[in-house]
Design a protein around this motif. Structure first.
Motif, PDB file in Angstrom:
ATOM      1  N   VAL A 182       0.861  -1.188   0.000  1.00 45.12           N
ATOM      2  CA  VAL A 182       0.000   0.000   0.000  1.00 45.12           C
ATOM      3  C   VAL A 182       0.897   1.237   0.000  1.00 45.12           C
ATOM      4  O   VAL A 182       1.469   1.606   1.023  1.00 45.12           O
ATOM      5  CB  VAL A 182      -0.952   0.022   1.205  1.00 45.12           C
ATOM      6  N   GLY A 183       1.038   1.847  -1.172  1.00 41.21           N
ATOM      7  CA  GLY A 183       1.820   3.057  -1.294  1.00 41.21           C
ATOM      8  C   GLY A 183       0.950   4.282  -1.125  1.00 41.21           C
ATOM      9  O   GLY A 183      -0.260   4.183  -0.866  1.00 41.21           O
ATOM     10  N   PRO A 184       1.523   5.472  -1.283  1.00 41.68           N
ATOM     11  CA  PRO A 184       0.761   6.707  -1.061  1.00 41.68           C
ATOM     12  C   PRO A 184      -0.483   6.836  -1.938  1.00 41.68           C
ATOM     13  O   PRO A 184      -1.545   7.238  -1.442  1.00 41.68           O
ATOM     14  CB  PRO A 184       1.785   7.804  -1.380  1.00 41.68           C
ATOM     15  N   GLU A 185      -0.384   6.512  -3.231  1.00 45.63           N
ATOM     16  CA  GLU A 185      -1.554   6.662  -4.103  1.00 45.63           C
ATOM     17  C   GLU A 185      -2.682   5.729  -3.683  1.00 45.63           C
ATOM     18  O   GLU A 185      -3.855   6.130  -3.635  1.00 45.63           O
ATOM     19  CB  GLU A 185      -1.165   6.402  -5.555  1.00 45.63           C
ATOM     20  N   THR A 186      -2.333   4.483  -3.359  1.00 47.98           N
ATOM     21  CA  THR A 186      -3.354   3.531  -2.922  1.00 47.98           C
ATOM     22  C   THR A 186      -3.950   3.956  -1.585  1.00 47.98           C
ATOM     23  O   THR A 186      -5.175   3.921  -1.396  1.00 47.98           O
ATOM     24  CB  THR A 186      -2.749   2.126  -2.804  1.00 47.98           C
ATOM     25  N   ALA A 187      -3.099   4.371  -0.655  1.00 46.89           N
ATOM     26  CA  ALA A 187      -3.592   4.808   0.658  1.00 46.89           C
ATOM     27  C   ALA A 187      -4.539   5.993   0.520  1.00 46.89           C
ATOM     28  O   ALA A 187      -5.622   6.021   1.124  1.00 46.89           O
ATOM     29  CB  ALA A 187      -2.421   5.163   1.568  1.00 46.89           C
ATOM     30  N   ASP A 188      -4.151   6.981  -0.278  1.00 46.56           N
ATOM     31  CA  ASP A 188      -4.993   8.164  -0.429  1.00 46.56           C
ATOM     32  C   ASP A 188      -6.287   7.842  -1.167  1.00 46.56           C
ATOM     33  O   ASP A 188      -7.338   8.433  -0.871  1.00 46.56           O
ATOM     34  CB  ASP A 188      -4.217   9.270  -1.142  1.00 46.56           C
ATOM     35  N   SER A 189      -6.241   6.904  -2.106  1.00 49.15           N
ATOM     36  CA  SER A 189      -7.466   6.480  -2.788  1.00 49.15           C
ATOM     37  C   SER A 189      -8.430   5.826  -1.800  1.00 49.15           C
ATOM     38  O   SER A 189      -9.639   6.090  -1.823  1.00 49.15           O
ATOM     39  CB  SER A 189      -7.138   5.496  -3.916  1.00 49.15           C
ATOM     40  N   ILE A 190      -7.911   4.975  -0.926  1.00 52.57           N
ATOM     41  CA  ILE A 190      -8.756   4.321   0.078  1.00 52.57           C
ATOM     42  C   ILE A 190      -9.335   5.358   1.035  1.00 52.57           C
ATOM     43  O   ILE A 190     -10.530   5.344   1.353  1.00 52.57           O
ATOM     44  CB  ILE A 190      -7.947   3.248   0.841  1.00 52.57           C
ATOM     45  N   LEU A 191      -8.491   6.286   1.488  1.00 52.89           N
ATOM     46  CA  LEU A 191      -8.955   7.304   2.431  1.00 52.89           C
ATOM     47  C   LEU A 191     -10.032   8.187   1.810  1.00 52.89           C
ATOM     48  O   LEU A 191     -11.059   8.475   2.442  1.00 52.89           O
ATOM     49  CB  LEU A 191      -7.771   8.157   2.881  1.00 52.89           C
ATOM     50  N   LEU A 192      -9.799   8.620   0.577  1.00 52.20           N
ATOM     51  CA  LEU A 192     -10.736   9.541  -0.069  1.00 52.20           C
ATOM     52  C   LEU A 192     -12.013   8.846  -0.493  1.00 52.20           C
ATOM     53  O   LEU A 192     -13.117   9.276  -0.142  1.00 52.20           O
ATOM     54  CB  LEU A 192     -10.056  10.185  -1.285  1.00 52.20           C
ATOM     55  N   TYR A 193     -11.881   7.751  -1.236  1.00 49.03           N
ATOM     56  CA  TYR A 193     -13.056   7.150  -1.862  1.00 49.03           C
ATOM     57  C   TYR A 193     -13.785   6.165  -0.953  1.00 49.03           C
ATOM     58  O   TYR A 193     -15.005   6.055  -1.020  1.00 49.03           O
ATOM     59  CB  TYR A 193     -12.654   6.482  -3.171  1.00 49.03           C
ATOM     60  N   ALA A 194     -13.060   5.462  -0.117  1.00 47.95           N
ATOM     61  CA  ALA A 194     -13.714   4.529   0.802  1.00 47.95           C
ATOM     62  C   ALA A 194     -14.057   5.192   2.131  1.00 47.95           C
ATOM     63  O   ALA A 194     -15.066   4.867   2.751  1.00 47.95           O
ATOM     64  CB  ALA A 194     -12.828   3.306   1.050  1.00 47.95           C
ATOM     65  N   GLY A 195     -13.210   6.129   2.565  1.00 46.59           N
ATOM     66  CA  GLY A 195     -13.393   6.718   3.883  1.00 46.59           C
ATOM     67  C   GLY A 195     -13.997   8.104   3.897  1.00 46.59           C
ATOM     68  O   GLY A 195     -14.348   8.618   4.960  1.00 46.59           O
TER      69      GLY A 195
END
Length: 234
Positions: A138-151
């Motif tokens: 889980v790199g920065p792009e994946t982490a931020d995608s999860i935070l923004l779109y899932a969270g």
């Protein structure tokens, strides 16, 4: 066209003004994008992991396989035999690597958040992001995608499209790396998950339709009049 771009030379427009104007120009041209396509926060997170190094159309096939196998729940995905999971997500590519990452992710949710991704994402942004970044794969792009779109957390997603667009606009901050570019958005715009969601989606569609990697179609691009690269291609 009236507006901040016409009031100052491009390189003197304050970053906040510049980013807001780009957003409004894109929104006026394309309209709302209604991202991210998923039914649950967990499905969104799985999609963010699967989309690494592949097209979204391939992810959709893998997600469809998981849905038909009733494996889009934390426990169900975690309990799948690895070879079965690899078979289901094969369309997304790198299926052995991604299979391991998905099951490490579900194990983390089970061990630390009672199998509920919403508990992870309900934490303060910095804490949840740091936790995601410690997970394998889980790199920065994946982490931020999860935070923004899932969270629904206001964490701006930087991807290759963002770097391409703002590189051509000659507005890359610092060394143009992920952290510098994300910081530019995070510090210059209101902390709005809805706006960050829409902004990222608009950047993606602009780059797919006009600001292409090769042979950009600058003539009809809504930003071309303000773009150094666009002025050379008109």
């Amino acid at each position: 066209m009236a507006g901040p771009f016409n009031q100052l030379p491009e390189n003197r427009v304050p970053t906040t003004t510049y980013l807001q104007r780009v957003y409004h120009l894109l929104f006026e041209h394309f309209g709302p994008q209604h991202w991210w396509p998923a039914d649950t926060p967990f499905e969104m997170a799985i999609g963010a992991i699967l989309t690494q190094n592949t097209a979204w159309t391939n992810v959709e096939k893998a997600i469809g396989n998981l849905r038909r196998a009733d494996a889009l729940q934390v426990a169900a995905l975690h309990d799948l035999p690895p070879d079965e999971l690899q078979r289901l997500i094969r369309p997304a590519g790198f299926f052995r690597q991604k299979s391991e990452r998905l099951q490490l992710f579900t194990a983390h949710l089970i061990d630390n958040h009672q199998g509920d991704i919403r508990r992870l994402l309900a934490q303060p942004l910095a804490i949840a992001r740091d936790e995601l970044l410690k997970l394998k794969g889980v790199g920065p792009e994946t982490a931020d995608s999860i935070l923004l779109y899932a969270g629904g957390q206001p964490s701006f997603v930087i991807d290759a499209y963002t770097r391409r667009l703002f590189g051509r606009l000659d507005r890359l901050p610092g060394d143009g790396g992920y952290d510098d570019l994300r910081r530019m958005f995070m510090e210059s715009l209101p902390a709005s998950a809805a706006m960050f969601n829409e902004y990222h989606a608009l950047i993606v569609i602009l780059c797919k339709e006009y600001c292409r990697k090769r042979r950009p179609l600058c003539g009809n691009c809504p930003l071309s009049v303000h773009c150094p690269a666009g002025s050379m291609n008109r």
